[in-house]
Design a protein around this motif. Structure first.
Motif, PDB file in Angstrom:
ATOM      1  N   UNK A   1       3.151   9.830  -1.812  1.00 45.36           N
ATOM      2  CA  UNK A   1       1.736  10.044  -2.121  1.00 45.36           C
ATOM      3  C   UNK A   1       1.406   9.556  -3.534  1.00 45.36           C
ATOM      4  N   UNK A   2       1.385   8.245  -3.742  1.00 46.83           N
ATOM      5  CA  UNK A   2       1.029   7.746  -5.077  1.00 46.83           C
ATOM      6  C   UNK A   2      -0.427   8.061  -5.416  1.00 46.83           C
TER       7      UNK A   2
ATOM      8  N   UNK B   1       6.692  14.712 -10.902  1.00 47.87           N
ATOM      9  CA  UNK B   1       7.882  13.937 -11.252  1.00 47.87           C
ATOM     10  C   UNK B   1       8.701  13.597  -9.999  1.00 47.87           C
ATOM     11  N   UNK B   2       8.823  12.319  -9.638  1.00 49.12           N
ATOM     12  CA  UNK B   2       9.619  11.975  -8.452  1.00 49.12           C
ATOM     13  C   UNK B   2      11.107  12.240  -8.629  1.00 49.12           C
TER      14      UNK B   2
ATOM     15  N   UNK C   1       0.800  -1.216   0.000  1.00 52.20           N
ATOM     16  CA  UNK C   1       0.000   0.000   0.000  1.00 52.20           C
ATOM     17  C   UNK C   1       0.837   1.272   0.000  1.00 52.20           C
ATOM     18  N   UNK C   2       2.153   1.140   0.037  1.00 56.35           N
ATOM     19  CA  UNK C   2       3.057   2.280  -0.173  1.00 56.35           C
ATOM     20  C   UNK C   2       3.621   2.308  -1.588  1.00 56.35           C
TER      21      UNK C   2
ATOM     22  N   UNK D   1       9.746   1.955   2.793  1.00 58.25           N
ATOM     23  CA  UNK D   1      10.695   1.967   1.685  1.00 58.25           C
ATOM     24  C   UNK D   1      10.990   3.381   1.208  1.00 58.25           C
ATOM     25  N   UNK D   2      10.007   4.269   1.237  1.00 55.54           N
ATOM     26  CA  UNK D   2      10.262   5.647   0.798  1.00 55.54           C
ATOM     27  C   UNK D   2      11.240   6.331   1.749  1.00 55.54           C
ATOM     28  N   UNK D   3      11.108   6.085   3.036  1.00 58.17           N
ATOM     29  CA  UNK D   3      12.064   6.645   3.995  1.00 58.17           C
ATOM     30  C   UNK D   3      13.476   6.145   3.704  1.00 58.17           C
TER      31      UNK D   3
END
Length: 359
Positions: free
Chosen positions: A347-348, A337-338, A77-78, A288-290
């Motif tokens: 925030x997908x 754009x990431x 969910x991330x 994972x984003x962290x």
């Protein structure tokens, strides 16, 4: 029903239309497909290349498929749509085919000497037993085994290899003969040098790497999964060990201090670096984003390098094709754009796994 998505596809950096037909990507139009993304940036699903959905939050093995699945869904969910589980004491092979669960690349149980790792987690095997155990664990996983190459040795009062060099080489050779790759836990200088010389496939953590080993890793294509968030626990580990093992404590602090520079040097040397959180036990899932932000902010990896390490590059390494014709229908869409700001990954706008909208 087929799905249609349109946006800037990364890493190609081109606006494209894609159709998701079942679990596959098509570049050919499909009449009647439902448009679920129209604009923004499309990234192949994120990857956590080192986590443990078979280990619970208290450090003990999970006891059911439902518990393991719940951890995997937190990651999903991330935007994590592929996971390499780097060792699980709980066998959860039925989740391989669960449509709700991210793609799984699994090792079997950790292999470690008796009383040399976390209680209840590894398969405890002596040097005389470990090669046969590696062959057995090759069948328990689906492409990987996990070797604990070093740990705190209470007699040495510091990090020390778990197995001698000849045994370590034999384990890696046996795994390769069985058709699987070897991920090796290593913190120390001595053990990681042995692993690189022996042709291990993936160095997990790798705090003991020296810069003169990086060219050899790059030449051999040996991956580094640095688990920066795990390494940031070293000062606390050192504080707890200070009274009983002061030399070990000092060693852990030194390894922590130098590690960001080492990771940056690995990238510059051409070592394949992939994102892994070591989630499970003391580190929670869904981070994972962290980890990706830490690689950028502390190790100096560029946003594009971080995205490669946590998306298309890691997927290719694990054998999960990206957003190409015939590839797997896993993607995460973002409104902006990431590559300009990795915080966008938090925030997908849309998550699609196996051709099904998750979010």
């Amino acid at each position: 029903m087929a799905l249609h998505v349109r946006g800037v596809v990364l890493p190609d950096d081109e606006v494209r239309d894609l159709w998701l037909v079942g679990d596959r990507v098509s570049t050919q139009p499909v009449p009647g497909a439902e448009t679920v993304v129209d604009g923004g940036f499309l990234l192949p699903g994120l990857v956590d290349a080192h986590c443990h959905i078979g280990i619970g939050a208290d450090g003990s093995p999970v006891t059911s498929l439902e518990e393991a699945k719940a951890m995997a869904l937190v990651d999903r969910d991330t935007g994590v749509l592929a996971i390499r589980d780097a060792g699980s004491p709980f066998p959860y092979a039925p989740l391989d085919d669960d449509p709700d669960v991210p793609r799984l690349a699994r090792a079997g149980r950790h292999l470690a000497p008796p009383k040399k790792h976390l209680r209840g987690i590894p398969l405890e095997v002596t040097a005389e037993e470990v090669v046969d155990a590696a062959i057995a664990q090759a069948k328990a996983g689906n492409g990987w085994i996990k070797l604990v190459a070093d740990w705190l040795d209470r007699q040495v009062q510091d990090l020390a290899p778990c197995y001698d060099e000849a045994t370590t080489v034999a384990v890696i050779e046996a795994a390769h003969a069985a058709g699987v790759r070897v991920a090796a836990h290593t913190f120390s200088e001595e053990a990681v040098a042995t692993l690189v010389r022996a042709g291990v496939d993936s160095v997990e953590h790798g705090t003991g790497l020296s810069e003169d080993l990086l060219d050899e890793m790059a030449r051999r294509g040996i991956a580094l999964v640095p688990t920066m968030m795990n390494i940031d626990t070293f000062p606390d580990i050192a504080d707890r060990a200070q009274a009983k093992f002061p030399g070990y404590a000092a060693h852990m602090r030194a390894l922590h201090e130098r590690f960001p520079r080492l990771v940056r040097a690995a990238v510059e040397a051409g070592v394949p670096v992939y994102v892994g959180t070591d989630a499970g036990s003391t580190i929670g899932h869904g981070v994972v984003v962290a980890e990706m932000l830490t690689l950028h902010e502390r190790a100096g990896m560029t946003p594009t390098d971080v995205l490669r390490a946590g998306s298309w590059g890691a997927r290719e390494w694990l054998g999960f094709p990206g957003l190409v014709h015939g590839g797997l229908a896993d993607l995460v869409a973002y409104d902006t754009d990431p590559r300009t700001d990795l915080r966008v990954l938090r925030d997908p706008a849309r998550i699609i796994l196996r051709g099904r909208v998750v979010r």
